[in-house]
Motif scaffolding. Structure first.
Motif, short mmCIF file in Angstrom:
data_model
loop_
_atom_site.label_atom_id
_atom_site.label_comp_id
_atom_site.label_asym_id
_atom_site.label_seq_id
_atom_site.Cartn_x
_atom_site.Cartn_y
_atom_site.Cartn_z
N SER A 712 0.83 -1.21 0.00
CA SER A 712 0.00 0.00 0.00
C SER A 712 0.86 1.26 0.00
CB SER A 712 -0.93 0.00 1.21
OG SER A 712 -1.83 -1.10 1.14
N LEU A 713 1.96 1.27 0.73
CA LEU A 713 2.86 2.42 0.70
C LEU A 713 3.42 2.63 -0.70
CD1 LEU A 713 4.83 2.06 4.06
CD2 LEU A 713 3.33 3.95 3.38
N ALA A 714 3.80 1.52 -1.35
CA ALA A 714 4.30 1.65 -2.73
C ALA A 714 3.24 2.23 -3.65
CB ALA A 714 4.78 0.28 -3.23
N ALA A 715 1.97 1.83 -3.42
CA ALA A 715 0.89 2.36 -4.27
C ALA A 715 0.57 3.81 -3.94
CB ALA A 715 -0.35 1.48 -4.10
N VAL A 716 0.74 4.23 -2.70
CA VAL A 716 0.44 5.62 -2.30
C VAL A 716 1.30 6.60 -3.06
CG1 VAL A 716 0.76 7.23 -0.38
CG2 VAL A 716 -0.58 5.16 -0.06
N TRP A 717 2.59 6.29 -3.23
CA TRP A 717 3.50 7.26 -3.85
C TRP A 717 3.25 7.44 -5.34
CZ3 TRP A 717 6.76 10.44 -1.33
CH2 TRP A 717 6.99 10.14 0.03
N SER A 718 2.45 6.54 -5.91
CA SER A 718 2.09 6.71 -7.32
C SER A 718 0.59 6.97 -7.52
CB SER A 718 2.50 5.46 -8.11
OG SER A 718 1.83 4.31 -7.60
N ASP A 719 -0.13 7.20 -6.43
CA ASP A 719 -1.57 7.42 -6.52
C ASP A 719 -1.86 8.92 -6.36
OD1 ASP A 719 -4.28 7.30 -6.50
OD2 ASP A 719 -4.46 5.88 -4.83
N PRO A 720 -2.46 9.56 -7.36
CA PRO A 720 -2.73 11.01 -7.24
C PRO A 720 -3.96 11.34 -6.40
CG PRO A 720 -3.45 10.19 -9.38
CD PRO A 720 -2.83 9.04 -8.68
N HIS A 721 -4.77 10.33 -6.06
CA HIS A 721 -6.01 10.59 -5.33
C HIS A 721 -5.74 10.61 -3.83
CE1 HIS A 721 -8.15 10.07 -9.13
NE2 HIS A 721 -7.48 8.93 -9.31
N TRP A 722 -6.77 11.07 -3.08
CA TRP A 722 -6.60 11.22 -1.63
C TRP A 722 -7.18 10.06 -0.82
CZ3 TRP A 722 -11.13 11.18 1.14
CH2 TRP A 722 -12.31 11.36 0.41
N THR A 723 -7.90 9.16 -1.51
CA THR A 723 -8.61 8.11 -0.76
C THR A 723 -7.63 7.13 -0.12
OG1 THR A 723 -10.42 8.32 -2.36
CG2 THR A 723 -10.42 6.39 -0.89
N ARG A 724 -6.71 6.61 -0.93
CA ARG A 724 -5.78 5.61 -0.41
C ARG A 724 -4.90 6.18 0.70
NH1 ARG A 724 -4.17 3.38 -4.68
NH2 ARG A 724 -5.02 1.27 -4.41
N PRO A 725 -4.29 7.40 0.55
CA PRO A 725 -3.51 7.94 1.67
C PRO A 725 -4.32 8.11 2.94
CG PRO A 725 -3.02 9.11 -0.34
CD PRO A 725 -4.18 8.24 -0.66
N LEU A 726 -5.61 8.53 2.80
CA LEU A 726 -6.42 8.71 4.00
C LEU A 726 -6.68 7.38 4.69
CD1 LEU A 726 -8.14 10.48 5.84
CD2 LEU A 726 -10.04 10.16 4.23
N LEU A 727 -7.07 6.38 3.89
CA LEU A 727 -7.35 5.08 4.49
C LEU A 727 -6.10 4.44 5.06
CD1 LEU A 727 -9.86 3.63 1.84
CD2 LEU A 727 -10.38 4.59 4.10
N LEU A 728 -5.00 4.53 4.33
CA LEU A 728 -3.76 3.94 4.82
C LEU A 728 -3.26 4.66 6.06
CD1 LEU A 728 -1.47 1.92 4.51
CD2 LEU A 728 -0.34 3.51 2.95
N GLY A 729 -3.34 5.98 6.05
CA GLY A 729 -2.92 6.72 7.24
C GLY A 729 -3.78 6.38 8.44
N THR A 730 -5.10 6.28 8.23
CA THR A 730 -5.98 5.92 9.34
C THR A 730 -5.63 4.54 9.90
OG1 THR A 730 -7.74 7.24 8.34
CG2 THR A 730 -8.37 5.63 10.02
N GLY A 731 -5.44 3.59 8.97
CA GLY A 731 -5.08 2.23 9.41
C GLY A 731 -3.74 2.22 10.13
N ALA A 732 -2.74 2.95 9.61
CA ALA A 732 -1.43 3.00 10.26
C ALA A 732 -1.52 3.64 11.64
CB ALA A 732 -0.44 3.75 9.38
#
Length: 812
Positions: A712-732
């Protein structure tokens, strides 16, 4: 005052006195040796006495030096006489030549008598040898001068006879010489063979002359002459007899009626020599037996067609080995009987080797195919190039081994009987169906032996065989042959285990051959696979040990073959056939609950892997096959002894099935692939921590958390949207808080690191904009101030870092 010293002091004095006595004795012995040398060497000045207390070693005695000098002198004298005779030959008449040769020869022959009386044995031996050589030169000179027209071979034969007599008489007169009598024996080997050649005799006549000469040598062996004469006679007899035997063997192939009497004569000579040379009696009897077989089989072979040649020799060999009945009556000595048995066994063994090509053709022939499945490649009869009598040879060998009895006899009968069945389809050119039937019969018979109905008693090794009890020992008609062949000491082996292993190996080999042949016809394929499934299942149920395991694995393969053949008959695709093959590992896992067999389970797993490989071209079918495989593995995990390996296998198969299904649906979100790994892994880690509270959080939760956080971290750095960073940050953040709450190192470190990296990813654009808006000198200045602040508070920051590391280390 006590005059007796202590024991230690007295012992020291005694040892010192003994040492002085030993030194004095050595000095006196050295003086004595010098005095003896003076007394026995009057000519010349005596040697200086040795130093006191030192004995001078004598490298040679005066008598030995004298013998050496006389020997050299005699040799030089003889060489000079020979040189004078040869160089001056042309300037002298016949009388002069004869006088020179006669004088030199007479001197060389007479000198040993004088030398022996003086005790000069070595010199006498050397001069006597030169005298013998001179007699040969005398004979040659006589032929050149007086008898130049005489035939060379005839004259050589006559001269050899005369020289043998002269040398024998000379050796008899001078008993102290060791060379003349052996030389006479060597010369006596030439008259008869050379005389036969001179008379124009053929190979048979010359060989008979050699046999007669060897017979004379054997007569010498029976007398008690000196050892050198016996050795010479024995070697000479062996050379001549070997020559005669080879000649007779060659004649038995080209002119049997001429070679047979010669071979019989050689056999008689060897048998007579066996009584004179008892240490080699068994070897001589073996050679005699081979000669008898060749003598009898040669004429019989000539009267029959060519394909009957080897069976005739085998029958004669086995008949020779059957001479055990006269032994019980005491007619034939034990050593001779053993030699006959070995000779018969060798002949039978060579016959079996001759009969092996049809066996190999019957076993490996079906593997040679030029077309595919059910093409009828071998269905049509093909003329064979092997004689049908090969089967007869194998039958004779099997009967002989079975009659011999004992574990090795039974083993030989099994191997040869199975070989006979494998050779029959080729040797007799049997039809296709008959060939398959014979191979199945061979398989059933071999596997029947593998069952070992005797039970555990067969697994106990027999004791090593002891010495033969004597001629009254009961044994089969061919026991002499088999016992002689297998007389070498071997490691004790259980007869039942040996037969079981042999039957299992032979049955498996013939089963493979039958199956390969059956692949040419559809109906034959199903029939053979069904029979093999029944046979191997029966052996797996009734057998034991490694044989049982081998049969169980083979039964699973036969079942898989039936399923595959059914799928091919139904016209199923490769993927559908793979799904059908999963029936085999499922049935194997079900049967393993009642019948435990490692080989069956491993073979079933291999069939399952093959089934998965067949479904690879169709991902949807592969996902289904993986899921079914996971179900089978999960069912196997219910057994306690398979729980660990089967549970991991089931988890891996289920996960692979889920991934393949997601790929078929076109899902590219990485969390869809990682969460099915993370959730079960965290559950397993929680259960482990409950069972073992001392377990590390890295081992319990680390793999599961990393399986989702890292992708998921690898996908975050190439994802322009805000959904994955928000969900991943919340989970972390949640993972970090749980790690802090329960003092768990792995969740705290992994969750915190993921949270920091997500935050850095989200703040990175703004930091870039801010850095672009600031003056160029501000970042270096800020870095400098930061370094100054850190340096000023270095000690306190270091203590804080150590404290943080300690707190982390105390977490689990």
């Amino acid at each position: 005052m006590d005059m007796n010293p202590p024991p230690v002091e007295e012992l020291r004095r005694v040892d010192a006195e003994l040492a002085r006595l030993d030194a004095r004795r050595a000095e006196l012995l050295a003086r004595r040796a010098w005095l003896l040398g003076v007394l026995y060497a009057p000519a010349g000045r005596a040697a200086a006495p040795p130093f006191p207390g030192v004995a001078a070693p004598a490298e040679t005695s005066p008598r030995g030096a004298q013998n050496v000098l006389l020997t050299l002198g005699g040799i030089l004298l003889a060489v000079a006489a020979l040189a004078f005779t040869l160089v001056s030959w042309g300037s002298m008449g016949i009388a002069g030549r004869s006088a020179v040769l006669l004088a030199v020869t007479s001197a060389a022959l007479a000198a040993p008598a004088v030398l022996l009386r003086r005790g000069l044995g070595s010199t006498a031996e050397a001069v006597g040898a030169l005298g013998l050589v001179l007699t040969v030169l005398d004979a040659y000179a006589l032929h050149r001068v007086a008898l130049p027209g005489t035939d060379g071979l005839g004259y050589t034969a006559a001269a050899a006879a005369v020289l043998a007599g002269v040398w024998g008489g000379y050796g008899g007169l001078l008993r102290g010489l060791r060379l003349p009598l052996p030389a006479a024996v060597v010369a006596a080997q030439l008259p008869l063979p050379l005389g036969a050649l001179a008379a124009g005799g053929g190979p048979a006549v010359v060989a008979w002359a050699a046999v007669l000469t060897a017979a004379a040598d054997v007569l010498v062996l029976g007398r008690p002459p000196r050892s050198e004469v016996r050795v010479t006679a024995g070697v000479s007899a062996g050379v001549l007899a070997a020559w005669a035997l080879l000649t007779g063997a060659g004649l038995s192939l080209t002119d049997p009626w001429t070679g047979a009497p010669l071979l019989l004569g050689c056999a008689a000579l060897c048998l007579y020599a066996a009584g004179a040379a008892r240490p080699a009696a068994s070897t001589l009897a073996t050679v005699a037996g081979l000669a008898l077989v060749a003598a009898v089989a040669g004429p019989a072979r000539a009267a029959l067609p060519a394909e009957w040649a080897v069976p005739v020799y085998v029958v004669c060999g086995l008949a020779l080995a059957a001479l055990w009945r006269p032994v019980r009556a005491g007619w034939i000595p034990e050593a001779v009987r053993g030699g006959f048995g070995l000779a018969g066994g060798v002949v039978a063994g060579l016959g079996v080797l001759w009969a092996l090509p049809p066996v190999l053709a019957g076993l490996l022939g079906p593997a040679d195919r030029s077309a595919g499945l059910w093409s009828g490649t071998h269905a049509a009869p093909v003329p064979a190039d092997y004689p049908a009598t090969a089967a007869l040879v194998l039958l004779l060998g099997a009967v002989a081994a079975a009659t011999a009895g004992g574990p090795w006899g039974r083993w030989g009968a099994v191997v040869l009987g199975w070989s006979l069945l494998m050779a029959l389809p080729v040797a007799l050119e049997l039809p296709y169906a008959a060939g398959i039937a014979v191979r199945l019969v061979a398989t059933a018979a071999a596997l029947g032996l593998a069952v070992r109905p005797g039970g555990p008693a067969h697994d106990r090794p027999e004791p090593a065989p002891g010495p033969a009890p004597g001629p009254e020992r009961p044994e089969g008609a061919w026991g002499a042959s088999w016992t002689a062949v297998t007389a070498a000491p071997v490691v004790p082996v259980a007869p039942g285990a040996l037969l079981a292993w042999t039957g299992s190996a032979a049955g498996t080999a013939s089963a493979v051959s039958a199956l390969l042949l059956a692949l040419d016809v559809r109906a034959a394929t199903f029939g053979v696979l069904g029979v093999l499934l029944a046979l191997f299942t029966a052996v797996a149920v009734l057998g034991g040990g490694a044989v049982r395991e081998t049969a169980a694995g083979a039964a699973v393969l036969a079942a898989a073959g039936l399923v595959g053949a059914g799928a091919a008959t139904a016209g199923l695709s490769g993927a559908a056939a793979g799904l059908a093959l999963l029936i085999v590992p499922a049935a194997t896992a079900a049967l393993a609950v009642r019948v435990r067999s490692v080989a069956a389970e491993v073979t079933g797993a291999a069939v399952g892997a093959l089934a998965l490989a067949l479904t690879v071209p169709r991902p949807a079918a592969l996902a289904l096959a993986l899921a079914l495989g996971g179900v089978i593995a999960a069912a196997t995990a219910l057994r306690a002894e398979r729980r660990r390996a089967a549970s991991w296998t089931a988890g891996a198969l289920f996960l692979a099935a889920a991934w393949v299904r997601l790929a078929v649906w076109g899902v590219t979100v990485p969390e869809a692939y990682t969460l099915p790994v993370t959730v079960p892994a965290l559950v397993v880690g929680l259960l482990r921590r409950r069972r073992d509270p001392a377990a590390s959080s890295w081992a319990a939760y680390g793999p599961g958390l990393a399986a989702t956080l890292v992708p998921s971290l690898a996908a975050v750095w190439s994802d322009p949207h805000w959904t994955r960073p928000l969900l991943l940050g919340t989970g972390a953040l949640a993972v970090t808080l749980l790690g802090a709450r329960f003092r768990l190192q792995a969740p705290l470190v992994l969750g915190g690191a993921a949270l920091v990296l997500v935050a850095a990813h989200e703040l990175a654009p703004y930091v870039v904009q801010l850095v672009g808006a600031l003056p160029r000198w501000l970042p270096p200045a800020a870095a400098g101030l930061l370094l100054l602040a850190v340096g000023a508070t270095y000690e306190r920051r270091l203590r804080e870092a150590r404290a943080l590391r300690g707190r982390l280390a105390r977490m689990r």
